[in-house]
Design an enzyme around this catalytic site. Structure first.
Site, PDB file in Angstrom:
ATOM      1  CB  ALA A   1     -11.179  46.732  12.389  1.00 38.05           C
ATOM      2  CE1 TYR A   2     -13.393  41.589   5.855  1.00 39.30           C
ATOM      3  CE2 TYR A   2     -15.108  42.804   5.557  1.00 39.30           C
ATOM      4  CZ  TYR A   2     -14.258  42.163   5.196  1.00 39.30           C
ATOM      5  OH  TYR A   2     -14.658  40.987   3.995  1.00 39.30           O
TER       6      TYR A   2
END
Length: 268
Positions: free
Chosen positions: A172-173
């Site tokens: 997600a980062y």
């Protein structure tokens, strides 16, 4: 410090030779530690009037005091990038303090809990979107609006080497940092006619507390990062700050829309 407190001081010019950012008003988000702290200290040494912003305002006050003790100009404002009202408040505080904004280093970020894609929670995705994408978007828009009043400026966004390739440990980062690269490039093209340059940095492994936290969650990750870097070591926060300083200065006057790696060759 409360959410409405603003630490102020009269403007002073650091002693010594004129620096790259002499008399520029520069906002640094995520300034309480790591790359942001190093940038705030460097920019002040290079002559900027720095405004430090972060959630950890006690830490900001210590840094502000150090900069002032060395003859620089520094102020602290509270900022939560996940809160649109807080972003607007921080930019309004810069306006009250200095009446203009010449540069912004958008360095604040949130890290996700390390883990594979199918174990990443909705909460982690939501936080990454709120801070690492939407927060930067809103910050840039507010910064650009203040910059236009004085004829332009420069913005630098901190992305990540993880935005340039698959990121199985921090999916997600990495995804939100890749999205940040896209809006950085779009902002550069959109605002170039208004005299606003926008660039990004993609640091590789950098010796910050974030790496310490990742090492605690995934023992051995520090050694893996060192081994993956052709220079054989992670960057120091000051080395990333130097790249941001150059991009904010007139030395980079023809540079906009660039996503600049500061990764020791790891992305080559």
């Amino acid at each position: 410090m409360t959410n409405t407190d603003i630490s102020t001081t009269a403007s002073t010019t650091p002693t010594g030779p004129a620096g790259l950012l002499l008399d520029r008003v520069v906002l640094v988000t995520g300034a309480s530690r790591g790359i942001g702290e190093a940038a705030a200290r460097l920019f002040a040494a290079e002559g900027a009037r720095v405004v430090l912003a972060a959630r950890q305002t006690d830490a900001l006050d210590v840094i502000v005091a150090d900069i002032r003790r060395d003859g620089g100009t520094a102020d602290a404002v509270p900022l939560d990038l996940a809160d649109p009202a807080s972003i607007a408040g921080a930019i309004a505080a810069v306006d009250r303090l200095h009446g203009r904004l010449d540069g912004a280093f958008n360095n604040g970020a949130a890290i996700q809990t390390p883990g594979p894609l199918d174990e990443t929670t909705d909460e982690d995705v939501d936080l990454q979107f709120a801070v690492n994408f939407r927060g930067h978007w809103r910050a840039m828009v507010a910064e650009a609006a203040l910059m236009r009043r004085s004829g332009g400026g420069a913005i630098v966004n901190t992305s990540s080497i993880g935005s340039r390739r698959a990121n199985p440990a921090l999916p997600a980062y990495g995804a939100m940092k890749r999205a940040l690269n896209s809006i950085t490039e779009t902002a550069a093209v959109t605002w170039a006619p208004q005299g606003i340059r926008v660039n990004g940095l993609t640091p590789g492994g950098t010796a910050t507390r974030m790496i310490d936290e990742w090492e605690a969650a995934s023992p051995g990750i520090r050694a893996q990062i060192d081994a993956s870097i052709p220079l054989g070591r992670m960057a120091e926060p000051e080395e990333v700050a130097q790249a941001a300083c150059w991009l904010l200065s007139d030395r980079a006057s023809a540079v906009t829309g660039a996503i600049v790696p500061v990764d020791g060759g790891a992305g080559a």
